[in-house]
Design a protein around this motif. Structure first.
Motif, PDB file in Angstrom:
ATOM      1  N   PRO A 376       0.825  -1.209   0.000  1.00  0.00           N
ATOM      2  CA  PRO A 376       0.000   0.000   0.000  1.00  0.00           C
ATOM      3  C   PRO A 376       0.859   1.258   0.000  1.00  0.00           C
ATOM      4  O   PRO A 376       1.742   1.420   0.851  1.00  0.00           O
ATOM      5  CB  PRO A 376      -0.788  -0.104   1.312  1.00  0.00           C
ATOM      6  N   GLY A 377       0.626   2.128  -0.964  1.00  0.00           N
ATOM      7  CA  GLY A 377       1.405   3.354  -1.072  1.00  0.00           C
ATOM      8  C   GLY A 377       1.167   4.259   0.123  1.00  0.00           C
ATOM      9  O   GLY A 377       0.023   4.491   0.518  1.00  0.00           O
ATOM     10  N   GLY A 378       2.247   4.766   0.684  1.00  0.00           N
ATOM     11  CA  GLY A 378       2.140   5.633   1.849  1.00  0.00           C
ATOM     12  C   GLY A 378       2.231   7.094   1.481  1.00  0.00           C
ATOM     13  O   GLY A 378       1.446   7.591   0.675  1.00  0.00           O
ATOM     14  N   THR A 379       3.206   7.784   2.057  1.00  0.00           N
ATOM     15  CA  THR A 379       3.377   9.202   1.784  1.00  0.00           C
ATOM     16  C   THR A 379       4.839   9.508   1.522  1.00  0.00           C
ATOM     17  O   THR A 379       5.728   8.831   2.056  1.00  0.00           O
ATOM     18  CB  THR A 379       2.868  10.062   2.948  1.00  0.00           C
ATOM     19  N   VAL A 384       2.304  13.866  -1.490  1.00  0.00           N
ATOM     20  CA  VAL A 384       1.625  12.645  -1.926  1.00  0.00           C
ATOM     21  C   VAL A 384       1.340  11.806  -0.693  1.00  0.00           C
ATOM     22  O   VAL A 384       2.241  11.565   0.117  1.00  0.00           O
ATOM     23  CB  VAL A 384       2.501  11.846  -2.916  1.00  0.00           C
ATOM     24  N   ALA A 385       0.081  11.369  -0.533  1.00  0.00           N
ATOM     25  CA  ALA A 385      -0.259  10.628   0.680  1.00  0.00           C
ATOM     26  C   ALA A 385      -1.446   9.702   0.457  1.00  0.00           C
ATOM     27  O   ALA A 385      -2.497  10.125  -0.023  1.00  0.00           O
ATOM     28  CB  ALA A 385      -0.583  11.603   1.826  1.00  0.00           C
ATOM     29  N   TRP A 386      -1.254   8.422   0.765  1.00  0.00           N
ATOM     30  CA  TRP A 386      -2.310   7.421   0.903  1.00  0.00           C
ATOM     31  C   TRP A 386      -3.130   7.228  -0.372  1.00  0.00           C
ATOM     32  O   TRP A 386      -4.337   7.024  -0.334  1.00  0.00           O
ATOM     33  CB  TRP A 386      -3.233   7.776   2.072  1.00  0.00           C
ATOM     34  N   GLU A 387      -2.462   7.225  -1.530  1.00  0.00           N
ATOM     35  CA  GLU A 387      -3.204   7.183  -2.787  1.00  0.00           C
ATOM     36  C   GLU A 387      -3.604   5.782  -3.205  1.00  0.00           C
ATOM     37  O   GLU A 387      -4.488   5.621  -4.052  1.00  0.00           O
ATOM     38  CB  GLU A 387      -2.422   7.949  -3.863  1.00  0.00           C
ATOM     39  N   THR A 388      -3.016   4.740  -2.594  1.00  0.00           N
ATOM     40  CA  THR A 388      -3.581   3.400  -2.774  1.00  0.00           C
ATOM     41  C   THR A 388      -4.963   3.356  -2.140  1.00  0.00           C
ATOM     42  O   THR A 388      -5.921   2.829  -2.719  1.00  0.00           O
ATOM     43  CB  THR A 388      -2.680   2.325  -2.140  1.00  0.00           C
ATOM     44  N   LEU A 389      -5.083   3.907  -0.958  1.00  0.00           N
ATOM     45  CA  LEU A 389      -6.372   3.926  -0.261  1.00  0.00           C
ATOM     46  C   LEU A 389      -7.421   4.688  -1.052  1.00  0.00           C
ATOM     47  O   LEU A 389      -8.550   4.205  -1.224  1.00  0.00           O
ATOM     48  CB  LEU A 389      -6.199   4.561   1.123  1.00  0.00           C
ATOM     49  N   THR A 390      -7.081   5.861  -1.552  1.00  0.00           N
ATOM     50  CA  THR A 390      -8.089   6.721  -2.163  1.00  0.00           C
ATOM     51  C   THR A 390      -8.333   6.430  -3.640  1.00  0.00           C
ATOM     52  O   THR A 390      -9.454   6.651  -4.129  1.00  0.00           O
ATOM     53  CB  THR A 390      -7.701   8.190  -2.021  1.00  0.00           C
ATOM     54  N   HIS A 391      -7.318   5.925  -4.373  1.00  0.00           N
ATOM     55  CA  HIS A 391      -7.474   5.855  -5.828  1.00  0.00           C
ATOM     56  C   HIS A 391      -7.189   4.508  -6.463  1.00  0.00           C
ATOM     57  O   HIS A 391      -7.415   4.356  -7.671  1.00  0.00           O
ATOM     58  CB  HIS A 391      -6.599   6.918  -6.491  1.00  0.00           C
ATOM     59  N   ALA A 392      -6.711   3.519  -5.712  1.00  0.00           N
ATOM     60  CA  ALA A 392      -6.496   2.211  -6.341  1.00  0.00           C
ATOM     61  C   ALA A 392      -7.826   1.636  -6.780  1.00  0.00           C
ATOM     62  O   ALA A 392      -8.758   1.472  -5.972  1.00  0.00           O
ATOM     63  CB  ALA A 392      -5.798   1.273  -5.368  1.00  0.00           C
TER      64      ALA A 392
END
Length: 398
Positions: A376-379, A384-392
């Motif tokens: 999971p992509g972090g920051t 840039v922050a938490w873009e796996t959570l918001t956009h995967a």
């Protein structure tokens, strides 16, 4: 000079489409900023947040792991303490402790806003407000060489945090919200609107990212249109396509125009192939910043009814696949940076991949592989922050 950039701006609206991978056009459609802005609509839309809540509640991957990683970060702690400063002085590649504190506090506010949106825990919303109020009641100006970049990085996170909280947390209202808006106008917008034509392109893209986010939160049509104008001018001058001709497009409004000057500006690169970027031969870290900022601008515009992705889809897809391939380990040919590249790209491809693959149905195998390897992509502790959570895999419509 800190004056806002002027504006003989392209006007009149296009609708938002689903995307079919149509090639770029030489003259993009004109556009007027929306008569009514959509909230929340800075990088992350309401439907996307609802999808994230559903995925996390059901324990689906990669959202479950991404949410756990975010929740375990120091930015999500309810004990997080902001450290506002009256003057944020950031010299080139250095600066005061306030520079780091500001960027981290802005990311913390955004993280707390996301935690509240996903979990429903109002304590996280209150913490986001605490951080934002601390800065809006303190900061007055940004100074030194990196003021434009500092305000771009921190301002983009402030706008995302404020947008989510203001759209659904009624306890943040009245004078506190107005003071935060005044902070953005006085301590951030003048810097992110400055002219930086001959700077490395990641500067202007990050600045436009912050500006368009602030424009939506402030409901400022002029600032929105100026950010769109800067996107349309800078992205084609940063990522090369063969249709540009033998040489890359010159930096918009700048002084660099000869073959030798362009090669120097492109860090010694003289062979131009589809997808190569102005800072490829500097390092992939700065290319990652630019890919992320480009996608952030287009995503925010998408949520406001403007499809900037379509205008640069071929260029963005080429840049994503080109750099993902080498970031994943493919040996660089001699014609590319003399065969020496720095594979330092951060978690920067989720937003663009989500649109080009999820909405436009394009195949980006290298980019998808890179995104998967980073999840999971972090920051990046900048913007840039938490873009796996918001956009995967979250291609919800605008």
């Amino acid at each position: 000079m800190r004056a806002a950039t002027a504006a003989a701006l392209l006007l009149v609206a296009t609708g938002c489409g689903s995307g079919s991978g149509a090639p770029e056009t030489a003259a993009p459609p004109a556009f007027t900023a929306p008569e009514r802005f959509t909230h929340p609509g800075v990088l992350v839309g309401g439907a996307q947040l609802a999808a994230v809540r559903a995925h996390v509640a059901a324990g689906r991957e990669p959202w479950k792991s991404a949410y756990k990683a975010m929740g375990g970060s120091r930015y999500a702690s309810l004990d997080y303490t902001p450290h506002p400063a009256k003057v944020v002085a950031c010299a080139s590649n250095a600066g005061t402790d306030a520079c780091v504190a500001e960027r981290e506090d802005a990311i913390a506010a955004y993280t707390q806003a996301l935690m509240w949106s996903v979990s429903g825990d109002r304590d996280h919303a209150a913490k986001a407000v605490e951080i934002m109020d601390a800065w809006s009641g303190t900061v007055k100006e940004h100074t030194r060489d990196d003021a434009d970049l500092q305000t771009a990085w921190s301002g983009s996170s402030w706008a995302r945090a404020a947008e989510i909280v203001h759209a659904g947390y009624p306890a943040w209202k009245g004078p506190e919200v107005q003071r935060f808006k005044w902070m953005l106008r006085k301590a951030y917008l003048p810097e992110v609107s400055a002219a930086v034509p001959d700077h490395n392109g990641n500067w202007e893209l990050a600045m436009a990212d912050a500006a368009i986010g602030m424009a939506v939160f402030l409901e400022d049509r002029r600032v929105f249109e100026d950010a769109v104008r800067r996107y349309r001018a800078r992205v084609p001058a940063y990522f090369y396509l063969a249709s540009d001709g033998a040489l890359p497009k010159r930096p918009p409004g700048g002084t660099i125009d000869t073959a030798d000057e362009l090669a120097t500006y492109w860090f010694g690169q003289r062979t131009y192939r589809d997808g190569v970027g102005q800072e490829t031969c500097r390092n992939f870290m700065h290319i990652g910043y630019s890919l992320a900022a480009t996608a952030h601008i287009a995503e925010t515009a998408w949520h406001q009814g403007l499809d900037l992705y379509r205008e640069q889809a071929d260029r963005l897809a080429a840049a994503l696949e080109f750099h993902s391939r080498y970031q994943l380990g493919e040996t660089a040919p001699v014609w590319l940076c003399g065969g020496r590249i720095e594979r330092t790209m951060g978690p920067d491809v989720e937003v663009a991949l989500n649109h080009l693959q999820g909405r436009m149905h394009r195949r980006l195998p290298q980019t998808a592989k890179l995104a998967q390897s980073q999840r999971p992509g972090g920051t990046d502790d900048l913007f840039v922050a938490w873009e796996t959570l918001t956009h995967a895999a979250n291609p919800t419509p605008a």
